[in-house]
Design a protein around this motif. Structure first.
Motif, PDB file in Angstrom:
ATOM      1  N   GLU A  11       6.477  15.257 -42.476  1.00 47.56           N
ATOM      2  CA  GLU A  11       5.596  15.068 -43.634  1.00 47.56           C
ATOM      3  C   GLU A  11       4.655  16.274 -43.807  1.00 47.56           C
ATOM      4  OE1 GLU A  11       2.173  11.923 -44.989  1.00 47.56           O
ATOM      5  OE2 GLU A  11       3.730  11.207 -43.627  1.00 47.56           O
ATOM      6  N   ILE A  12       4.101  16.733 -42.691  1.00 45.73           N
ATOM      7  CA  ILE A  12       3.191  17.883 -42.741  1.00 45.73           C
ATOM      8  C   ILE A  12       3.945  19.141 -43.175  1.00 45.73           C
ATOM      9  CG2 ILE A  12       1.779  19.428 -41.306  1.00 45.73           C
ATOM     10  CD1 ILE A  12       1.140  16.855 -39.605  1.00 45.73           C
ATOM     11  N   ALA A  14       6.733  19.426 -44.826  1.00 44.08           N
ATOM     12  CA  ALA A  14       7.166  19.336 -46.225  1.00 44.08           C
ATOM     13  C   ALA A  14       6.000  19.656 -47.165  1.00 44.08           C
ATOM     14  CB  ALA A  14       7.726  17.947 -46.515  1.00 44.08           C
ATOM     15  N   ASP A  15       4.850  19.156 -46.795  1.00 40.34           N
ATOM     16  CA  ASP A  15       3.655  19.397 -47.618  1.00 40.34           C
ATOM     17  C   ASP A  15       3.280  20.885 -47.611  1.00 40.34           C
ATOM     18  OD1 ASP A  15       1.397  18.661 -49.165  1.00 40.34           O
ATOM     19  OD2 ASP A  15       0.169  18.780 -47.365  1.00 40.34           O
ATOM     20  N   ILE A  16       3.248  21.485 -46.426  1.00 38.69           N
ATOM     21  CA  ILE A  16       2.864  22.895 -46.301  1.00 38.69           C
ATOM     22  C   ILE A  16       3.899  23.804 -46.962  1.00 38.69           C
ATOM     23  CG2 ILE A  16       2.522  24.807 -44.650  1.00 38.69           C
ATOM     24  CD1 ILE A  16       0.234  22.922 -44.374  1.00 38.69           C
ATOM     25  N   GLN A  18       6.116  23.024 -49.167  1.00 41.43           N
ATOM     26  CA  GLN A  18       6.416  22.657 -50.557  1.00 41.43           C
ATOM     27  C   GLN A  18       7.910  22.407 -50.769  1.00 41.43           C
ATOM     28  OE1 GLN A  18       3.789  22.675 -53.423  1.00 41.43           O
ATOM     29  NE2 GLN A  18       2.968  22.016 -51.460  1.00 41.43           N
ATOM     30  N   ALA A  21      10.745  16.153 -48.286  1.00 47.34           N
ATOM     31  CA  ALA A  21      10.734  15.790 -46.861  1.00 47.34           C
ATOM     32  C   ALA A  21      12.146  15.742 -46.291  1.00 47.34           C
ATOM     33  CB  ALA A  21      10.028  14.453 -46.678  1.00 47.34           C
ATOM     34  N   GLN A  40       2.611  30.705 -44.220  1.00 47.86           N
ATOM     35  CA  GLN A  40       2.872  29.254 -44.161  1.00 47.86           C
ATOM     36  C   GLN A  40       3.091  28.800 -42.719  1.00 47.86           C
ATOM     37  OE1 GLN A  40       1.920  27.740 -46.498  1.00 47.86           O
ATOM     38  NE2 GLN A  40       2.108  29.201 -48.175  1.00 47.86           N
ATOM     39  N   GLU A  51      -3.984  17.730 -37.232  1.00 44.17           N
ATOM     40  CA  GLU A  51      -3.389  16.390 -37.211  1.00 44.17           C
ATOM     41  C   GLU A  51      -3.405  15.783 -35.808  1.00 44.17           C
ATOM     42  OE1 GLU A  51      -2.292  14.440 -39.549  1.00 44.17           O
ATOM     43  OE2 GLU A  51      -1.131  12.937 -38.426  1.00 44.17           O
TER      44      GLU A  51
END
Lengths: 82, 378
Positions: A11-12, A14-16, A18, A21, A40, A51
């Motif tokens: 999740e992290i 994928a977010d970072i 972009q 997931a 990145q 986290e």
């Protein structure tokens, strides 16, 4: 069956990075995800530190070349079930 | 194979050359390559030196995958002397190969372990990879104001004619257009801005800094929240070494020292920013509080007399920025970025809060590299 730790990291990441997931797999690396560059990579390391409330040493960052290796390093630093 | 970061010793010279070759093949400009001699030609480590550089290489077995320079220097932080690091020229194979994406992060973390209080300066603007990384790590950042003063408008116009795209060129063009008289208008604008000369001020060219500089340093450092130690020992190492092309001046009022400056006069040759101009630089300066303008006016006189076309400087402290404006300088766009680590910002305050109380010049960081890239003139 994906581990809870992998799900959190995915999740992290994928977010970072972009990306969706589902595109993040244990073998994902800078060579397979175009948006995964040095900036990145740092953002990913920092996000994981936040986290999991820990600090990575330079030697540990060296071992974090793909998602699988990131999970290995995290495993060695935390007691979360994998 | 694991990456290991270690001091750059002679045995790694061939590997650094190969590293540079791979960077060039990957499209990196030759001006950004890593030094191929393990001994720094600028500020090498010496037994008694308090300001010096060390080179580090990130190796994979015997292959170099990254390198950076760490400059160690004594600073006064809120009046207390402490060592501060300057992070310089980090180069990673990650630029050309994604297999080494993590090397940049490892080098930065390595430098922070050696010096938690560290800064970086220059970097080519906020959107470059290094500033983006530093911002991600929570570093405080500000653009360092850039000042310029045109001494020979006609020669300046000709010298700048090759340049079409830089922000400085655009600004000058706008000022010229706005004043209606183009280059002559710029000259008038500068003269209008410049305060009247203090006739009691005199200038002496010096070859060495000595006790008078130490006394000035002791008198002024408590006025700054962050300032590199400017004792005579440090100043002589920075500006008066063998073969130095700096012009160092002592500024006096009725025989009493009020300040000093380290200046540079260089003939540019097709430079990306300054074309073929003869460029004067106020690289470094120090003055008694309240005498900053007199010192900068003395710099202007000295450099004008030598025949420079344009004088430039970068300054952080509010009193020095005001002094440059008082001396007829115009503030231009700046891509010269100052970044302060979290630990350094904890001690001296964030740059957003205290930038105007810090005294950093082109004499700090990696020095006035671009400003002195031409041929020493005169």
């Amino acid at each position: 069956m994906m581990s809870p730790l992998f799900e959190r990291v995915r999740e992290i990441a994928a977010d970072i990075l972009q990306v969706p997931a589902e595109q993040v797999t244990p073998s994902s690396s800078p060579e397979t995800i175009p948006t995964w560059d040095s900036v990145q990579h740092l953002n990913l390391v920092l996000a994981l530190e936040q986290e999991f409330d820990l600090q990575f040493e330079p030697e540990e960052i060296d071992k974090m070349k793909n998602i699988e290796q990131i999970l290995d390093v995290l495993d060695s630093k935390i007691e979360a079930p994998r | 194979m694991a990456i290991s970061i270690r001091p750059y010793t002679e045995e790694f010279t061939p590997a650094v050359k190969q590293f540079n070759r791979r960077l060039v093949e990957g499209g990196v400009a030759e001006e950004f390559l890593f030094p191929e001699n393990h001994v720094s030609d600028w500020l090498p480590k010496a037994p008694t030196a308090t300001v010096y550089q060390e080179y580090y290489v990130a190796t994979e077995d015997s292959t170099v995958r990254g390198a950076y320079i760490l400059k160690h220097q004594q600073f006064a932080l809120n009046g207390q002397e402490q060592t501060v690091g300057f992070y310089r020229l980090p180069l990673s194979e990650g630029i050309v190969s994604k297999a080494y994406t993590s090397v940049g992060v490892q080098m930065l973390k390595h430098a922070l372990k050696i010096h938690p209080m560290i800064f970086a300066m220059g970097m080519g603007g906020f959107t470059q990879p290094l500033p983006l990384m530093l911002k991600a790590m929570g570093w405080s950042m500000q653009a360092v104001p850039f000042f310029f003063r045109v001494n020979h408008p006609a020669r300046f116009a000709m010298g700048m004619s090759a340049l079409r795209t830089t922000p400085l060129k655009r600004l000058i063009m706008n000022i010229g257009a706005a004043t209606g008289g183009a280059w002559a208008g710029l000259n008038v604008l500068q003269k209008l801005r410049a305060r009247a000369r203090d006739r009691s001020v005199t200038v002496e060219r010096i070859n060495q800094f000595s006790g008078w500089a130490d006394k000035l340093w002791q008198d002024v450092f408590p006025h700054y929240v962050l300032i590199a130690v400017r004792s005579s020992e440090v100043l002589n190492r920075l500006y008066c070494g063998e073969g130095s092309h700096y012009h160092c001046i002592k500024v006096l009022r009725r025989g009493e020292v009020i300040g000093w400056a380290a200046l540079y006069d260089t003939q540019m040759n097709g430079d990306k920013y300054f074309g073929n101009l003869r460029l004067g630089s106020v690289v470094d300066c120090l003055a008694k509080p309240g005498d900053e303008t007199a010192v900068i006016q003395a710099c202007v006189d000295f450099l004008e007399e030598r025949g420079v076309d344009l004088t430039v400087s970068n300054q952080t402290h509010s009193s020095w920025c005001a002094a440059f404006k008082n001396a007829g300088f115009i503030q231009g766009p700046s891509d010269f970025v100052l970044a302060s680590s979290k630990k350094l910002s904890e001690v001296v305050g964030t740059l957003e809060k205290n930038f105007g109380r810090i005294h950093l010049t082109r004499g700090d960081g990696d020095g006035p590299l671009r400003l002195i890239s031409g041929t020493p003139a005169g």
